[in-house]
Each structure stands twice: as structure tokens, then as C-alpha cells.
Motif scaffolding. Structure first.
Motif, short mmCIF file in Angstrom:
data_model
loop_
_atom_site.label_atom_id
_atom_site.label_comp_id
_atom_site.label_asym_id
_atom_site.label_seq_id
_atom_site.Cartn_x
_atom_site.Cartn_y
_atom_site.Cartn_z
N ALA A 95 -68.02 16.54 50.73
CA ALA A 95 -69.21 16.18 49.96
C ALA A 95 -69.97 15.11 50.73
O ALA A 95 -70.43 14.11 50.19
N VAL A 132 -59.25 2.92 42.12
CA VAL A 132 -59.33 3.77 43.32
C VAL A 132 -60.71 4.39 43.49
O VAL A 132 -61.39 4.69 42.51
N GLY A 140 -61.46 11.37 42.97
CA GLY A 140 -61.95 12.49 43.79
C GLY A 140 -62.16 13.76 42.99
O GLY A 140 -62.10 13.76 41.74
N ALA A 141 -62.38 14.83 43.73
CA ALA A 141 -62.58 16.14 43.08
C ALA A 141 -61.36 16.47 42.24
O ALA A 141 -60.26 15.99 42.52
N ARG A 155 -45.23 15.23 41.78
CA ARG A 155 -45.44 14.56 40.49
C ARG A 155 -44.63 15.21 39.37
O ARG A 155 -44.24 14.57 38.42
N ALA A 185 -65.04 25.60 54.50
CA ALA A 185 -64.84 27.00 54.06
C ALA A 185 -63.62 27.61 54.75
O ALA A 185 -62.88 28.38 54.14
N PRO A 235 -63.22 15.92 53.80
CA PRO A 235 -64.16 15.39 52.80
C PRO A 235 -65.48 16.15 52.91
O PRO A 235 -66.27 15.92 53.83
N LEU A 249 -70.92 19.66 43.98
CA LEU A 249 -70.91 18.20 44.21
C LEU A 249 -71.91 17.75 45.27
O LEU A 249 -72.61 16.74 45.10
N LYS A 298 -40.11 14.75 36.26
CA LYS A 298 -40.14 15.04 34.81
C LYS A 298 -38.96 15.92 34.41
O LYS A 298 -39.06 17.13 34.39
N ILE A 315 -58.49 18.44 41.69
CA ILE A 315 -57.76 19.35 42.57
C ILE A 315 -57.34 20.62 41.82
O ILE A 315 -57.28 21.70 42.41
N ARG A 316 -57.10 20.48 40.52
CA ARG A 316 -56.68 21.68 39.76
C ARG A 316 -57.77 22.73 39.74
O ARG A 316 -57.48 23.93 39.66
N LEU A 346 -54.42 17.13 51.65
CA LEU A 346 -54.45 18.31 50.77
C LEU A 346 -54.87 19.55 51.56
O LEU A 346 -55.22 20.58 50.99
N PHE A 350 -48.64 18.28 46.32
CA PHE A 350 -49.17 17.13 45.57
C PHE A 350 -48.67 17.18 44.13
O PHE A 350 -48.16 16.20 43.59
N PHE A 351 -48.79 18.34 43.51
CA PHE A 351 -48.39 18.45 42.10
C PHE A 351 -46.86 18.53 41.96
O PHE A 351 -46.29 17.98 41.02
N PHE A 379 -60.55 25.86 52.95
CA PHE A 379 -60.43 25.85 51.49
C PHE A 379 -59.42 26.87 50.95
O PHE A 379 -58.61 26.54 50.08
C1 LIG Z 1 -65.08 30.38 51.08
C2 LIG Z 1 -65.04 29.41 49.99
C3 LIG Z 1 -65.66 28.13 50.38
C4 LIG Z 1 -65.51 27.21 49.27
C5 LIG Z 1 -65.94 25.85 49.63
C6 LIG Z 1 -65.70 25.04 48.42
C7 LIG Z 1 -66.29 23.73 48.58
C8 LIG Z 1 -65.83 22.85 47.46
C9 LIG Z 1 -66.55 21.58 47.59
C10 LIG Z 1 -65.68 20.48 47.21
C11 LIG Z 1 -66.30 19.18 47.61
C12 LIG Z 1 -65.28 18.32 48.23
C13 LIG Z 1 -65.04 17.07 47.45
C14 LIG Z 1 -63.98 16.18 48.04
O1 LIG Z 1 -64.24 15.90 49.38
C15 LIG Z 1 -62.62 16.79 47.86
C16 LIG Z 1 -61.70 15.87 47.11
O2 LIG Z 1 -62.05 14.86 46.55
S1 LIG Z 1 -60.08 16.34 47.06
C17 LIG Z 1 -59.31 15.05 46.11
C18 LIG Z 1 -59.11 13.81 46.88
N1 LIG Z 1 -58.37 12.83 46.08
C19 LIG Z 1 -57.10 12.62 46.21
O3 LIG Z 1 -56.44 13.19 47.04
C20 LIG Z 1 -56.48 11.63 45.27
C21 LIG Z 1 -55.31 12.23 44.60
N2 LIG Z 1 -54.69 11.33 43.64
C22 LIG Z 1 -53.90 10.32 44.00
O4 LIG Z 1 -53.68 10.00 45.15
C23 LIG Z 1 -53.25 9.56 42.90
O5 LIG Z 1 -53.18 10.37 41.79
C24 LIG Z 1 -53.99 8.25 42.52
C25 LIG Z 1 -55.44 8.51 42.22
C26 LIG Z 1 -53.85 7.23 43.66
C27 LIG Z 1 -53.33 7.66 41.25
O6 LIG Z 1 -51.94 7.50 41.48
P1 LIG Z 1 -50.94 7.20 40.26
O7 LIG Z 1 -51.45 6.09 39.46
O8 LIG Z 1 -49.58 7.05 40.86
O9 LIG Z 1 -50.99 8.47 39.32
P2 LIG Z 1 -50.52 9.96 39.63
O10 LIG Z 1 -50.61 10.25 41.05
O11 LIG Z 1 -49.22 10.17 38.98
O12 LIG Z 1 -51.65 10.81 38.91
C28 LIG Z 1 -51.79 10.78 37.50
C29 LIG Z 1 -52.13 12.18 37.04
O13 LIG Z 1 -53.43 12.51 37.55
C30 LIG Z 1 -53.36 13.73 38.28
N3 LIG Z 1 -54.35 13.62 39.38
C31 LIG Z 1 -54.48 12.61 40.23
N4 LIG Z 1 -55.52 12.84 41.06
C32 LIG Z 1 -56.04 14.01 40.70
C33 LIG Z 1 -57.14 14.79 41.18
N5 LIG Z 1 -57.92 14.38 42.18
N6 LIG Z 1 -57.38 15.97 40.58
C34 LIG Z 1 -56.62 16.39 39.55
N7 LIG Z 1 -55.57 15.71 39.05
C35 LIG Z 1 -55.29 14.52 39.62
C36 LIG Z 1 -51.94 13.79 38.77
O14 LIG Z 1 -51.58 15.10 39.07
C37 LIG Z 1 -51.19 13.24 37.58
O15 LIG Z 1 -51.12 14.27 36.64
P3 LIG Z 1 -49.88 14.40 35.66
O16 LIG Z 1 -48.66 14.46 36.53
O17 LIG Z 1 -49.89 13.18 34.82
O18 LIG Z 1 -50.12 15.66 34.93
#
Ligand SMILES: CCCCCCCCCCCCC[C@H](O)CC(=O)SCCNC(=O)CCNC(=O)[C@H](O)C(C)(C)COP(=O)(O)OP(=O)(O)OC[C@H]1O[C@@H](n2cnc3c(N)ncnc32)[C@H](O)[C@@H]1OP(=O)(O)O
Length: 719
Positions: free
Chosen positions: A132, A96, A60-61, A275, A256, A130, A75, A279, A63-64, A126, A271-272, A259
Motif C-alpha cells: 500500500a 503498534v 495492518g491489513a 497463535r 501480485a 508492503p 487500500l 490454546k 490477514i484473514r 507473511l 502466523f495463525f 499474493f
Molecule cells: C493476483 C491477485 C493480486 C492481488 C493483489 C492483492 C493486493 C492486496 C493489497 C493489500 C495491500 C497491502 C497492505 C499491507 O501492506 C499488507 C499488510 O498489512 S499485512 C499485515 C501486516 N501486519 C502484521 O504482520 C502484524 C501482525 N500482527 C502482529 O504482529 C501482532 O498480532 C501484534 C499486532 C504485534 C499484536 O501482538 P499481540 O499483542 O501479541 O497479539 P496477538 O499476536 O496474539 O494478536 C491478537 C489477535 O489478533 C489477531 N491479529 C493480529 N494481527 C492481525 C492482522 N493483521 N490481521 C488479522 N488478525 C490479526 C491475531 O491472530 C490474534 O487473534 P486471536 O488468536 O486472538 O484469534
């Protein structure tokens, strides 16, 4: 961030390369835009396959990135342009496809999933939706009811379920990229119009309003106070009632509002935090990623009370053989039946067979001599626990790890009676242990790094969220609970009722208010501890001024409730009344009201009207204040650890982040000002005196929570 290859002479294979989960960072979005342009403009290319490196399609996006300004190609238009392209695009889903990852797959014209892949739209977890196109395309693909369920819960589905629902076109056990490339070649001549989900009409159920209403009510009950699930319902309503072009605008508007909300920030922090919590680092420099845990194949659990049973189930269901010890035949038989029943029900729910062959029940500690690890779960009595540890030390082989499930006693004192203090550690489970996700791993000053690594890794294996904490009375969770529940009882003295306080805390989002929780846990437990520490009972000096003990304010109301035999749900009476002993339906009890009135008039306390805000401030700021002390004492390594403990062990609402995150959101200056105010009004309540760390952080300009550690660094760590 996106690799481009030409395979089979005419298929462009685009691989997302952003480990560990190939999230859609700005560089990845840029990479997708560039490689898609190249594929669409190259006449040799007839079809495109998108996959992810290292066996993961896309998490996915990124998150950071949400915490900073948005950079790179947005996107939504990027995905729309993939769908609109004239060459067939196939998503090869391995590992995934979550959130934006699934939204990317939904704009591809075909989706092939590996049999072990998981798919879902978890944005709601979060605090988002969704955005996008997911809320508009998924209902067009699988219908409103199924899409609504997936989007509002964030549930992941297996590829088999995804196939049944119609999310994917094919599931394979082979190399998913190779299968997708062959599939793409066959798709070349086929028309694409019916494969563009945004162009489809939504199959709309006749009873749409009733369905949306029912889901809304369910959310209001289950996810009380949470904004994102309700926004998801509105977005899906838009999919059902508007053309795509308008629905997508509605989706963006709703996003919006979410967000920048406090709830989204809190949930993303969680979420973070979850994780980060695993550590651990010791003052010696040993840490989670350089210390090898021991392999645990066999374990013993001593004591088959509620805790021991849950621990035995947690161990056996992950394949560890368990010897369960009781001191009395009848108790052992009751324990055996309960454990077997729990394990069978658990296995049924998971659709696996119960691992009953891993269980052995005994009355003799002698049977434990060869196990890898022992978890003691006897009565919370130091003398008894010491006797057990002394015996274990004599009986078990010298390499056996000795763990205690104590909820607050000195783990180092237990280590001190053994021949192996470096192999002694606290494993504090929460009741019921086979259900609750939290494990406090209590590191004594002599616990070795290997022992800590083993306990943490065992916690992970049992699917617990494990947090390493230092050794002090009550550790992190129970130490913080005291100032919180003390404030609640002081508020009773001043004029509040248990039901008023509970309602305020439950409206804030707690799973249960403090009094309902106490009725569930049993009031006698705390009463016994207070008697043992000389706060109540016959040992209290009669010359002691009323409502004061050990030089500070003391509220005897909980003792008075216990003196009437009201121990909570188990006796059918506690802070509330229940239909019967063991009942769960709490009703306000006029007898408690009388008790409070009599108490106030005896001590000349004029009840006053207490506002909801005062209840929240006093209970939660006292809680966070103790959290600051725990940080400065080095008992928890970071605020995230405290927040994880409170969420998973004490029902703190996830959308509020945890007590420390909540304090940071309210503003540390305000927390300090309120604590000073209440401490001035109650100078004999030390818990209300602002902690030095809180004062220091405010003096440093209230840095964000992620920076607090920099201000604690110089202090001593007890981990
Ligand atoms: C007025 C202002 C208006 C502004 C509007 C703005 C609009 C913006 C438009 C955005 C478009 C939307 C897009 C979309 O709809 C939004 C999203 O996609 S949100 C993200 C959705 N995804 C998730 O929630 C998945 C999250 N991840 C997980 O569930 C798990 O990590 C996993 C993928 C199942 C894997 O699990 P594991 O194998 O157990 O591994 P970890 O969980 O330990 O993760 C490893 C490592 O990766 C980091 N991480 C995982 N996913 C993400 C992520 N999506 N982004 C960033 N980082 C991620 C996780 O933190 C771990 O990091 P570490 O601890 O090792 O540093």
C-alpha cells in the motif's frame, strides 16, 4: 469501524475501532473512507487526527481477509487520497503501527508516536511486501539503506529508533491523541507539499547497485529459497530508480506474484498456527482461557548438563529465582561458571543487567523443599529419573509442581512414583534451551488442568512457543523424527550419500539436513537408546536375520558409525569429518563412503541413482504420515500444533508451513499414492503404510487443513 468526533471545535478525530489490533478490514477501510470524506468536506474542520482504539494504532491489513475474495475499498487508492487531501492529517501512534498500519501513518502528513509504540513493515514475514505504498514511501522518507533493511527483514523498531530514522516527527510519553490534536492545530497554516512523501525524490546512494547486490546475497544466504525478501529488494530498487507513479505499479506487480504463492499461504498459516498452538483443551472441557495458572516465583533445576544450564538461564532471565542442583562438586562448579557466563552474555545482548542474584547452586536436594516448581533435567534414564521423582515427592512441599525435561520417556510413569501425580508434567525443552523457542508441554493422563495451565504460562513467560501434547514415547517431535531419519538411513543403503540427502533437505529449506543435525546432536544418544531397546548391542539374538529387528526392517549403519567412535561434531568425526573435535565445518569423509560401499557389497545391495524428489518424498511423507497417526492417537490436538513443533524445534522451513501443511499443499491424494507406492516396495517398513486418518481424509475429498479436526473429533484425546 471508524469513529468520528470533532474535538477542539476544528479537529476531526478518527478512531479505528476493530479490536484487538484495529486491522484494516474492509469495514475499517470503508469507515476510513467515509470519515475522511466527512472531515475534508466539513468547513469547520481544519485538521484531522487518526488514532486507534484500545491503545493500538493499527496492526495492518486484516490477514484473514487474504484467504477470500477482496471486498470493500482497496487500500492503496484510499491511502493515496488521504495524502493528497488539503487538510493536515496527523497519525497518533500508540501500541503498534505495523504493515498497512504504518503505511496508513506514512500517508498522514505528520506522525506522533507514544514512547512505547513499535513500528515496522513485517509483510515479508507473511510472504508479502508492503503493497500500500510502503516500499515507495519509506525509502523517500528515510533513505534506501535503512528502508531496505526494515522492509526485507520485517523488523519492528521502537518509537525512539523511529524518531532517529526520521519515521516519526515526535515521541511523547503523554496521551498521544491529545498531543497529536495540539500538533494538528499548529500545522493548519503550514504548506503540505513537502509532507507528501510520494512527491519527494528518493535520496539515492551512489553505490546503489552494489548495495542491492550485497543485500540480495545476504538474503540468499539467510532466507534461502524465500521469494518475498527478494521481491522487496526489487520494489525498493523501483523506488530508487522510477518516479512514484511507476514505482507503485511495480510494487503492485510484485505483490501480485507473491499474493497467491504457496509461500505466502504457508507463512500466513504459520502466523495463525503459532497463535492457535497455545490454546489447549482437555477432554474434561477445561481449557486455556478458563484455568488459572499458579504463580511461579521460585524454581529448581536438577542436573547442570547442557539442558539444565539452558533451562536455568531461561528461568532466571525472566525473574524467577533458581536453585540449580548437581550431584558432584566439580560438575556443579563447571555448571555454575557456564550458567553465569550464559546469563551475562544474554543480559549484555539485551542491554539489561544479569540477574545473577537469582541463582543458587547446591549439591543437596534438601534445599528444594520450598520451591514452587522443579524441572528435572538429569540423564535420559528412566530408573534414575524415577529415583529423583521419588525423592522430590518426599522432600518438596505437597504443592510443588514436579516437571521432567525428558525428551520421550513416559511422564505418567514418573507421576506414578510420586504422592502428587496431578502435579507432574513434562516440560520438554530443546537444545540449547535458552535459545530454542519451542517447549513441548507433555500432559500425562493425571496432570491437572491447573498444572497444564501453569506449565504453559511459564513457557510463555520464558518467551517460548509452548505446545500442549499427549504422553507417548517421543511425544510429538521425537516420535515423528524416527520415521524421517529411518528413511534417510534406508536411502543410504540404497545408494545415496549423507551429503546428497542433506543437500536436498537443505535446498528444501531445512536449517540442517538430517545427518548434519545428527552430528550436531551427537550420534551416541540414539545409539544408547537403540541398545536399551534391544535393537543393537550384545543382547541382539545372533539368529536374528540381518537388517531386521523386531519383525521390521532395520538399518545398522548408524550403529556401525558409532562403533568406530564417531559420535559427531564433539569427536570431530561422525557422518562427516571436522577439522577438530567440536569443529563445525562439515566435510564429506571418504571413510564413510567406504563404509557404505563395503556395507552394500556385504549385503548384495546394488546402489542405484536416487533422485532428489525421492529423497524429499520418502523423508517428508514418512514424517507427515506419523503426524497423521499422532493426530488420530490424540497426542496432538491439531495439525497446526505439529507444524509449530516442527518449525520451532526441528528447523522445518517456515515458508513451507510444517510437515502437515506441506502434505496439504502437495495434495493428500499424492501423499497417499506415494506412501502406498513406497510401502509396496518396502512392506517391512510400517512407517510407510498410509495412516487410517490420511486415507479417511482423502476419502472425504481432501478437506483443507483447517477442517481436518472435524474428521478427528470422534477419536480419543490424550491431552
Ligand atoms: C493476483 C491477485 C493480486 C492481488 C493483489 C492483492 C493486493 C492486496 C493489497 C493489500 C495491500 C497491502 C497492505 C499491507 O501492506 C499488507 C499488510 O498489512 S499485512 C499485515 C501486516 N501486519 C502484521 O504482520 C502484524 C501482525 N500482527 C502482529 O504482529 C501482532 O498480532 C501484534 C499486532 C504485534 C499484536 O501482538 P499481540 O499483542 O501479541 O497479539 P496477538 O499476536 O496474539 O494478536 C491478537 C489477535 O489478533 C489477531 N491479529 C493480529 N494481527 C492481525 C492482522 N493483521 N490481521 C488479522 N488478525 C490479526 C491475531 O491472530 C490474534 O487473534 P486471536 O488468536 O486472538 O484469534
Amino acid at each position: 469501524m471508524a469513529r468520528y468526533e470533532l474535538v477542539k471545535r476544528s479537529v476531526a478525530l478518527i478512531t479505528l475501532t476493530n479490536p484487538p489490533v484495529n486491522s484494516l478490514s474492509s469495514a475499517v477501510r470503508h469507515g476510513i473512507a467515509k470519515t475522511m470524506d466527512r472531515a475534508l468536506s466539513d468547513p469547520k474542520v481544519t485538521a484531522v487526527v487518526i488514532c486507534g482504539e484500545n491503545g493500538r494504532f493499527c496492526g495492518g491489513a486484516d490477514i484473514r481477509e487474504f484467504a477470500g475474495p477482496m471486498r470493500g475499498p482497496p487500500l492503496l487508492p484510499l491511502l493515496d487520497s488521504i495524502e493528497a487531501g488539503e487538510k493536515p492529517v496527523v497519525a497518533a501512534i500508540e501500541g503498534v503501527a505495523l504493515g498497512g498500519g504504518l503505511e496508513l501513518a506514512l500517508v498522514c502528513h505528520y506522525r506522533i508516536a507514544h514512547s512505547k509504540a513499535r513500528l515496522g513493515l513485517p509483510e515479508v514475514t507473511l510472504g508479502l511486501l508492503p503493497a500500500a505504498g510502503g516500499t515507495q514511501r519509506l525509502p523517500r522518507l528515510i533513505g534506501i539503506p535503512a528502508a531496505l533493511e526494515l522492509i526485507t527483514t520485517g523488523r519492528h523498531v521502537s518509537s525512539q529508533e523511529a524518531l532517529k530514522l526520521g519515521i516519526v516527527d515526535q515521541v511523547t510519553e503523554q496521551n498521544v491523541c491529545e498531543v497529536a490534536v495540539e500538533f494538528a492545530l499548529r500545522a493548519v497554516a503550514k504548506p503540505l507539499s513537502s509532507r507528501r512523501l510520494s512527491a519527494l525524490t528518493v535520496p539515492c546512494p551512489p553505490d546503489l547497485d552494489a548495495l542491492l547486490e550485497a543485500v540480495t546475497m545476504q538474503i540468499q544466504k539467510k532466507a534461502r529459497g524465500m521469494m518475498a525478501p527478494l521481491a522487496c529488494v526489487q520494489a525498493v530498487r523501483a523506488a530508487a530508480t522510477m518516479p512514484y507513479s511507476q514505482g507503485i505499479k511495480r510494487e503492485s506487480e510484485l505483490m501480485a506474484t507473491l499474493f497467491n504463492s504457496g509461500q505466502a499461504r504457508a507463512l500466513q498459516y504459520c502466523f495463525f498456527a503459532e497463535r492457535t498452538a497455545g490454546k489447549w483443551t482437555l477432554p474434561s472441557g477445561a481449557q486455556w482461557n478458563d484455568t488459572k495458572p499458579r504463580e511461579i516465583r521460585s524454581a529448581a533445576v536438577i542436573g547442570l548438563g547442557t539442558m539444565g544450564r539452558g533451562i536455568a538461564v531461561s528461568l532466571a532471565r525472566v525473574g524467577i529465582s533458581v536453585i540449580a542442583v548437581e550431584s558432584d562438586k566439580k560438575l556443579m562448579e563447571t555448571g555454575r561458571q557456564m550458567v553465569i557466563g550464559m546469563l551475562e552474555r544474554d543480559a549484555k545482548r539485551r542491554g539489561v543487567s544479569a540477574s545473577l542474584n537469582l541463582l543458587k547452586f547446591t549439591l543437596s536436594l534438601q534445599d528444594l523443599k520450598d520451591v514452587d516448581l522443579v524441572i528435572e533435567a538429569v540423564f535420559e534414564d528412566m530408573a534414575l529419573k524415577k529415583r529423583v521423582f521419588q525423592e522430590l515427592s518426599k522432600l518438596c512441599r505437597p504443592t510443588t509442581l514436579l516437571c521432567s525435561n525428558t525428551s520421550g520417556l513416559d511422564v505418567d510413569a514418573l507421576a506414578g512414583v510420586t504422592d502428587r501425580p496431578q502435579l507432574v508434567i513434562g516440560m520438554h525443552f530443546f537444545s540449547p534451551a535458552h535459545v530454542m523457542k519451542l517447549l513441548e508441554v507433555v500432559c500425562g493422563p493425571r496432570s491437572s488442568s491447573e498444572t497444564i495451565a501453569t506449565a504453559m504460562s511459564l513457557g510463555k513467560r520464558m518467551e517460548k512457543v509452548s505446545v500442549a501434547v499427549g504422553n507417548c514415547p517421543g511425544f510429538v517431535g521425537n516420535r515423528m523424527l524416527k520415521p524421517y531419519s529411518d528413511q534417510a538411513t534406508f536411502l543410504l543403503e540404497e545408494g545415496a550419500t549423507p551429503e546428497q540427502i542433506d543437500k536436498v533437505l537443505e535446498d528444501f529449506g531445512f536449517a540442517m539436513g538430517v545427518f548434519r543435525m545428527s552430528d550436531l546432536a551427537g550420534l551416541d544418544v540414539g545409539w544408547r537408546v537403540r541398545k536399551e531397546s534391544g535393537l543393537t548391542g550384545p543382547d541382539v539374538d545372533p539368529k536374528n536375520p540381518p537388517r531386521r529387528r523386531q519383525g521390521r526392517k532395520y538399518c545398522p549403519i548408524p550403529d556401525m558409525v558409532c562403533e568406530q567412535g564417531r559420535f559427531g561434531q564433539k569427536t570431530g568425526r561422525g557422518w562427516y569429518m571436522y577439522d577438530k573435535p567440536g569443529g563445525t565445518n562439515a566435510k564429506p569423509d571418504p571413510l564413510i563412503q567406504n563404509l557404505l560401499e563395503t556395507y552394500r557389497s556385504r549385503y548384495g545391495i546394488k546402489p542405484r541413482n536416487i533422485t532428489d524428489q525421492e529423497i524429499i518424498d520418502r523423508c517428508l511423507f514418512a514424517l507427515a504420515n506419523e503426524g497423521f497417526r499422532i493426530l488420530e492417537d490424540g497426542i496432538a490436538a491439531r495439525p497446526e500444533d505439529i507444524d509449530v513443533i516442527y518449525q520451532f524445534g526441528y528447523g522445518f522451513p517456515r515458508h513451507r508451513g510444517g510437515p502437515m501443511f506441506y502434505a496439504s499443499m502437495v495434495g493428500l491424494e499424492r501423499v497417499l499414492e506415494r506412501l502406498e507406492h513406497y510401502h509396496q516396495a518396502h512392506p517391512d517398513v510400517p512407517h510407510l503404510e498410509p495412516s487410517p486418518l490420511l486415507k479417511k481424509l482423502v476419502a472425504c475429498g481432501s478437506p483443507p487443513i483447517q477442517k481436518w479436526r472435524e474428521h478427528i473429533k470422534t477419536m480419543h484425546s490424550h491431552l
